[in-house]
Design a protein around this motif. Structure first.
Motif, PDB file in Angstrom:
ATOM      1  N   ASP A  92      27.341  15.260  97.666  1.00 28.48           N
ATOM      2  CA  ASP A  92      27.479  15.965  96.394  1.00 28.48           C
ATOM      3  C   ASP A  92      26.696  15.281  95.273  1.00 28.48           C
ATOM      4  N   ILE A  93      25.603  14.640  95.628  1.00 27.40           N
ATOM      5  CA  ILE A  93      24.793  13.901  94.657  1.00 27.40           C
ATOM      6  C   ILE A  93      24.352  14.789  93.495  1.00 27.40           C
ATOM      7  N   THR A  94      24.367  14.203  92.303  1.00 30.95           N
ATOM      8  CA  THR A  94      23.709  14.770  91.138  1.00 30.95           C
ATOM      9  C   THR A  94      22.695  13.730  90.687  1.00 30.95           C
ATOM     10  N   CYS A  95      21.441  14.103  90.684  1.00 28.25           N
ATOM     11  CA  CYS A  95      20.359  13.202  90.317  1.00 28.25           C
ATOM     12  C   CYS A  95      19.742  13.714  89.019  1.00 28.25           C
ATOM     13  N   THR A  96      19.722  12.855  88.010  1.00 28.58           N
ATOM     14  CA  THR A  96      19.136  13.219  86.729  1.00 28.58           C
ATOM     15  C   THR A  96      17.898  12.364  86.500  1.00 28.58           C
ATOM     16  N   SER A  97      16.796  13.017  86.179  1.00 35.16           N
ATOM     17  CA  SER A  97      15.533  12.317  85.951  1.00 35.16           C
ATOM     18  C   SER A  97      14.789  13.029  84.830  1.00 35.16           C
ATOM     19  N   PRO A  98      13.681  12.461  84.386  1.00 34.46           N
ATOM     20  CA  PRO A  98      12.876  13.167  83.369  1.00 34.46           C
ATOM     21  C   PRO A  98      12.402  14.545  83.852  1.00 34.46           C
ATOM     22  N   ALA A  99      12.345  14.737  85.171  1.00 33.00           N
ATOM     23  CA  ALA A  99      11.901  16.022  85.727  1.00 33.00           C
ATOM     24  C   ALA A  99      13.011  17.067  85.752  1.00 33.00           C
ATOM     25  N   GLY A 100      14.253  16.651  85.464  1.00 31.44           N
ATOM     26  CA  GLY A 100      15.370  17.592  85.479  1.00 31.44           C
ATOM     27  C   GLY A 100      16.567  17.031  86.205  1.00 31.44           C
ATOM     28  N   SER A 101      17.556  17.886  86.434  1.00 29.04           N
ATOM     29  CA  SER A 101      18.781  17.501  87.130  1.00 29.04           C
ATOM     30  C   SER A 101      18.843  18.259  88.450  1.00 29.04           C
ATOM     31  N   PHE A 102      19.227  17.559  89.511  1.00 28.81           N
ATOM     32  CA  PHE A 102      19.241  18.143  90.851  1.00 28.81           C
ATOM     33  C   PHE A 102      20.599  17.872  91.489  1.00 28.81           C
ATOM     34  N   GLU A 103      21.188  18.892  92.089  1.00 28.42           N
ATOM     35  CA  GLU A 103      22.505  18.746  92.701  1.00 28.42           C
ATOM     36  C   GLU A 103      22.441  19.079  94.183  1.00 28.42           C
ATOM     37  N   GLY A 104      23.074  18.231  94.987  1.00 27.22           N
ATOM     38  CA  GLY A 104      23.155  18.449  96.426  1.00 27.22           C
ATOM     39  C   GLY A 104      22.011  17.798  97.187  1.00 27.22           C
ATOM     40  N   LEU A 105      22.241  17.626  98.487  1.00 30.04           N
ATOM     41  CA  LEU A 105      21.275  16.905  99.316  1.00 30.04           C
ATOM     42  C   LEU A 105      19.916  17.588  99.417  1.00 30.04           C
ATOM     43  N   GLU A 106      19.903  18.900  99.572  1.00 29.83           N
ATOM     44  CA  GLU A 106      18.610  19.574  99.740  1.00 29.83           C
ATOM     45  C   GLU A 106      17.779  19.537  98.463  1.00 29.83           C
TER      46      GLU A 106
END
Length: 80
Positions: A30-44
């Motif tokens: 259930d990862i949420t990854c936040t970066s300068p490119a945006g926010s991404f949720e989930g493994l895929e």
């Protein structure tokens, strides 16, 4: 309990090796990854984000690793 230092070192090694499968295996489903490119949720979404990111650098050089029992930070220089 997760060893934060070992996890950070494994994550950096996989990033430097451009090993997407290992990177994905190191994060929670259930990862949420936040970066300068945006926010991404989930493994895929995380996998797709990292695959694009790997195209941006030629190699990585670790500069420092700082860790305590729960958190770790890897500072690195990216050659693009």
């Amino acid at each position: 309990m997760v060893d934060a230092l070992a996890l950070a070192q494994d994550y950096f090694a996989a990033t430097a090796a451009k090993d997407i499968d290992t990177l994905v295996s190191l994060v929670a489903p259930d990862i949420t990854c936040t970066s300068p490119a945006g926010s991404f949720e989930g493994l895929e979404a995380f996998r797709a984000f990292r695959q694009r990111g790997h195209l941006m650098f030629l190699d990585l050089e670790p500069m420092a690793v700082v860790a305590n029992e729960a958190r770790a930070v890897v500072v690195y220089n990216a050659r693009t």
